[in-house]
Design a protein around this motif. Structure first.
Motif, PDB file in Angstrom:
ATOM      1  N   THR A  46       0.833  -1.211   0.000  1.00  0.00           N
ATOM      2  CA  THR A  46       0.000   0.000   0.000  1.00  0.00           C
ATOM      3  C   THR A  46       0.866   1.259   0.000  1.00  0.00           C
ATOM      4  O   THR A  46       0.399   2.343   0.346  1.00  0.00           O
TER       5      THR A  46
ATOM      6  N   SER B 221      -0.714  -5.420   5.481  1.00  0.00           N
ATOM      7  CA  SER B 221      -2.096  -4.944   5.598  1.00  0.00           C
ATOM      8  C   SER B 221      -3.019  -6.030   5.066  1.00  0.00           C
ATOM      9  O   SER B 221      -2.561  -7.012   4.477  1.00  0.00           O
TER      10      SER B 221
ATOM     11  N   THR C 194      -7.583  -4.208   2.007  1.00  0.00           N
ATOM     12  CA  THR C 194      -6.883  -2.926   1.936  1.00  0.00           C
ATOM     13  C   THR C 194      -6.013  -2.850   0.692  1.00  0.00           C
ATOM     14  O   THR C 194      -6.001  -1.832  -0.018  1.00  0.00           O
TER      15      THR C 194
END
Length: 233
Positions: A59, A91, A95
């Protein structure tokens, strides 16, 4: 992709590129920011029909070359899709799926866009299975896959190796009925597939697509089948 040469050598996966006998099968490449400048007209002239292009990782990373590569391939009538390199230890699957979707990983039924791909493989900087149990890894992949499908109507393609899949998911057959398989194996044949899948949809058969950039891939079908996959029919 992210498979290191040293690690592939250890697994005995680095061999001479195979001679592909089924010439009717569409040829493809996959590329990332390691190939920042690509002449897509030349790639098309060389017979490449499709391309997977790295969009995101975890991410925290978006490829600075993604936009130009994604648009450039499309403008040359090359069927293209985006892929996400997973970091299951950083994560949740949901996500990371949403991050991928927000940075180019979507799908549209235009007949020239492949469903996004989840690149789930050896950890380049730590424990092979990212510190997750086999059950936790399966749950993470389901979280990513279901989130992507809910937003796009398509299940993502899963890129992996049989060795990693066996080690890190316990050779789960949970995805074979929904997710197309993109198998990495640098040999003269695809070899043993992960559990449940009776065939691979894509085969990454070499890390050298010369004279084209990136890695070399084959679609397991014909041009009409590739078009149907892109369209979602």
């Amino acid at each position: 992709m992210q498979l290191s040469f040293a690690f592939l050598t250890l697994l005995g996966l680095v061999v001479a590129s195979p001679t592909v006998e089924k010439r009717a099968q569409p040829a493809g490449i996959d590329v990332s920011n390691f190939q920042p400048t690509i002449n897509w007209a030349t790639v098309k002239a060389n017979g490449i029909s499709f391309a997977y292009i790295k969009a995101t990782e975890g991410t925290t990373y978006t490829s600075p070359s993604f936009s130009s590569q994604y648009t450039g391939s499309y403008n040359q009538n090359i069927t293209r899709g985006a892929y996400h390199f997973a970091h299951p230890n950083s994560s949740s699957g949901a996500t990371q799926a949403n991050y991928f979707l927000a940075h180019g990983g979507g799908w549209s039924a235009d007949g020239r866009t492949l469903p996004g791909a989840l690149d789930i493989e050896y950890n380049p900087s730590g424990a092979t299975c990212y510190g997750l149990s086999q059950a936790a890894m399966v749950s993470w992949i389901k979280d990513f896959s279901n989130t992507y499908q809910a937003k796009t109507t398509r299940f993502p393609v899963i890129y992996t190796t049989t060795d990693w899949w066996t080690q890190c998911t316990g050779n789960s057959a949970a995805f074979a009925s929904t997710n197309p398989l993109w198998l990495a194996r640098y040999a003269s044949s695809v070899g043993t597939l992960p559990a449940g899948w009776s065939y691979e949809t894509f085969w990454q058969h070499s890390d050298n697509a010369s004279p084209n950039p990136g890695d070399a891939d084959i679609f397991n079908g014909d041009a009409a089948g590739l078009a149907r996959m892109a369209k979602g029919s």
